[in-house]
Motif scaffolding. Structure first.
Motif, PDB file in Angstrom:
ATOM      1  N   GLY A   1       0.774  -1.242   0.000  1.00  0.00           N
ATOM      2  CA  GLY A   1       0.000   0.000   0.000  1.00  0.00           C
ATOM      3  C   GLY A   1       0.799   1.284   0.000  1.00  0.00           C
ATOM      4  O   GLY A   1       1.813   1.422  -0.680  1.00  0.00           O
ATOM      5  N   ASN A   2       0.333   2.225   0.811  1.00  0.00           N
ATOM      6  CA  ASN A   2       0.846   3.593   0.828  1.00  0.00           C
ATOM      7  C   ASN A   2       1.924   3.735   1.898  1.00  0.00           C
ATOM      8  O   ASN A   2       1.831   3.112   2.959  1.00  0.00           O
ATOM      9  N   HIS A   3       2.922   4.583   1.652  1.00  0.00           N
ATOM     10  CA  HIS A   3       3.873   4.938   2.712  1.00  0.00           C
ATOM     11  C   HIS A   3       3.193   5.994   3.587  1.00  0.00           C
ATOM     12  O   HIS A   3       3.394   7.188   3.439  1.00  0.00           O
ATOM     13  N   SER A   4       2.329   5.505   4.474  1.00  0.00           N
ATOM     14  CA  SER A   4       1.570   6.392   5.367  1.00  0.00           C
ATOM     15  C   SER A   4       1.125   5.521   6.527  1.00  0.00           C
ATOM     16  O   SER A   4       1.470   4.337   6.580  1.00  0.00           O
ATOM     17  N   ALA A   5       0.349   6.089   7.398  1.00  0.00           N
ATOM     18  CA  ALA A   5      -0.104   5.327   8.566  1.00  0.00           C
ATOM     19  C   ALA A   5      -1.000   4.146   8.180  1.00  0.00           C
ATOM     20  O   ALA A   5      -1.214   3.244   8.984  1.00  0.00           O
ATOM     21  N   THR A   6      -1.504   4.117   6.946  1.00  0.00           N
ATOM     22  CA  THR A   6      -2.365   2.995   6.542  1.00  0.00           C
ATOM     23  C   THR A   6      -1.577   1.815   5.950  1.00  0.00           C
ATOM     24  O   THR A   6      -2.158   0.787   5.638  1.00  0.00           O
ATOM     25  N   GLN A   7      -0.284   1.970   5.794  1.00  0.00           N
ATOM     26  CA  GLN A   7       0.536   0.887   5.220  1.00  0.00           C
ATOM     27  C   GLN A   7       0.284  -0.427   5.960  1.00  0.00           C
ATOM     28  O   GLN A   7      -0.015  -0.430   7.160  1.00  0.00           O
TER      29      GLN A   7
ATOM     30  N   SER B   1       1.817   1.741  -5.608  1.00  0.00           N
ATOM     31  CA  SER B   1       1.503   1.067  -4.358  1.00  0.00           C
ATOM     32  C   SER B   1       2.620   0.080  -4.025  1.00  0.00           C
ATOM     33  O   SER B   1       3.276  -0.437  -4.924  1.00  0.00           O
ATOM     34  N   SER B   2       2.801  -0.197  -2.744  1.00  0.00           N
ATOM     35  CA  SER B   2       3.898  -1.091  -2.358  1.00  0.00           C
ATOM     36  C   SER B   2       3.498  -2.559  -2.523  1.00  0.00           C
ATOM     37  O   SER B   2       2.379  -2.952  -2.157  1.00  0.00           O
ATOM     38  N   PHE B   3       4.430  -3.332  -3.056  1.00  0.00           N
ATOM     39  CA  PHE B   3       4.244  -4.765  -3.338  1.00  0.00           C
ATOM     40  C   PHE B   3       5.496  -5.531  -2.923  1.00  0.00           C
ATOM     41  O   PHE B   3       6.580  -4.952  -2.854  1.00  0.00           O
ATOM     42  N   PRO B   4       5.337  -6.857  -2.776  1.00  0.00           N
ATOM     43  CA  PRO B   4       6.537  -7.681  -2.661  1.00  0.00           C
ATOM     44  C   PRO B   4       7.163  -7.806  -4.052  1.00  0.00           C
ATOM     45  O   PRO B   4       6.454  -8.138  -5.006  1.00  0.00           O
ATOM     46  N   VAL B   5       8.442  -7.520  -4.178  1.00  0.00           N
ATOM     47  CA  VAL B   5       9.086  -7.599  -5.490  1.00  0.00           C
ATOM     48  C   VAL B   5      10.416  -8.342  -5.408  1.00  0.00           C
ATOM     49  O   VAL B   5      11.112  -8.297  -4.396  1.00  0.00           O
TER      50      VAL B   5
END
Ligand code: NDP
Length: 328
Positions: free
Chosen positions: A185-191, A281-285
């Motif tokens: 997800g997002n680099h924020s508190a919701t990550q 968005s952040s993913f496993p890569v």
């Protein structure tokens, strides 16, 4: 002889810049055999401070540092750039609405995207560190239509490293035992830091922890709020750890992730795992031969699904807001 790699750092006179530049020049970005040419971009009032940092870089006589240029002109800073580290951003000031913040950052990342489009080398790789990083990356990308869109990425590696460190401490194992952790997800508190596919000494991490309350009430909030905890303790935001994560992100992208492991990067979604295409968005890569690929086929349980969806919804809102402002 191989030409030196052009590395541009924006916000070079800032805290993260100060922690970053010396390590780039000593080989921690691209390895001990690659010469680097540093380009420092700053706003006019910070150029003098950047010059001071450049004097210190000179005084280190780094064998790998082949040159330093300092400018307040994005066109010059990104001409021929191979690696762009976009660190400088507009922090949220007291009383600033989200729209104002996004607009201020649009004023920074739009011209930088245009300058990258105009002058960057064919192999350019862009990492956005300045917050809101994912959406700032989206803005820069939108203004660089000639650059392959997958070259625009944002940093969640610090969150990834923080999660590894918290998990290792909980299980009293060295950090080297932890593999396959994911930030979604997002680099924020919701990550969402995901343990369900992580491994500890070859064993599933969620099973090794076996404590869903710790996961939900301690681990996830500790990782997500670590930045605030550091400000509280240090009286300043994290800088050395953020710089370290930026080095890790580019190093692995260029040189590959270790066999049997993966990392987390915020990258333009191709629709994998139900993340709408195009959101950064952040993913496993896994990285190999200078390219990254999303790790496919992971089973997402209900606990994870809800949290990934919440963070991705926030990214979609940010995208809609910058679209509404005409920034993308
Ligand atoms: P820092 O160097 O501490 O931070 C720079 C950016 O990185 C901020 O947006 C910050 O976001 C972000 N960041 C992302 N992840 C992290 C993290 N984990 N911990 C801390 N920060 C993180 O800021 P400074 O104010 O010291 O320096 C910024 C510099 O940028 C100044 O010198 C300014 O002049 C320059 N600047 C340059 C621009 C340009 O080159 N065109 C444009 C705008 C500014 P957050 O604020 O949310 O912590």
């Amino acid at each position: 002889q191989v030409a030196p790699v052009n590395v541009t750092v924006t916000g070079a006179a800032g805290q993260i810049g100060y922690a970053l530049l010396f390590r780039i020049a000593s080989g921690h970005l691209l390895g001990p055999d690659t010469q680097v040419n540093l380009r420092l971009l700053e706003i006019p009032q910070a150029v003098k401070a950047a010059e001071g940092t450049a004097m210190e870089l000179d005084d280190c006589a780094f064998p790998l540092l082949s040159g330093i240029e300092i400018t307040d002109d994005a066109k010059k800073a990104f001409d021929g750039v191979n690696v762009a580290l976009l660190v400088g951003a507009r922090p949220r000031a007291k009383g600033m609405e989200r729209g104002d913040l996004l607009e201020a950052n649009g004023g920074i990342f739009k011209p930088q995207g245009e300058a990258i489009n105009a002058g960057a080398a064919d192999d350019v790789r862009v990492l956005v560190v300045g917050n809101p990083a994912n959406t700032n990356a989206l803005i820069a990308q939108a203004h660089a239509p000639d650059v392959p869109r997958e070259r625009f990425t944002a940093m969640t590696r610090l969150d990834h490293n923080r999660a590894i460190s918290q998990l290792a401490a909980k299980l009293s194992v060295p950090v080297t035992e932890i593999k396959k952790l994911t930030i979604w997800g997002n680099h924020s508190a919701t990550q969402y830091p995901d343990l369900f596919h992580a491994e500890v000494g070859g064993r599933n991490a969620a099973e090794a922890v076996n404590d869903e309350a710790w996961l939900a009430d301690t681990f996830i909030p500790t990782v997500a709020k670590r930045g605030a905890a550091i400000i509280e303790a240090r009286g300043a935001s994290s800088a050395a750890s953020a710089a370290n994560a930026a080095l890790n992100h580019i190093h692995d992208w260029v040189n590959g992730t270790p066999e049997g492991d993966w990392t987390s990067m915020a990258i333009p979604s191709d629709g994998s795992y139900g993340v709408p295409e195009g959101l950064i968005s952040s993913f496993p890569v896994v990285c190999k031969d200078g390219e990254y690929e999303i790790v496919q086929g992971l089973e997402i349980n209900e606990f994870s699904r809800a949290r990934i969806d919440a963070s991705v919804a926030e990214l979609a809102e940010e995208r809609d807001a910058v679209k509404g402002l005409g920034l993308i």
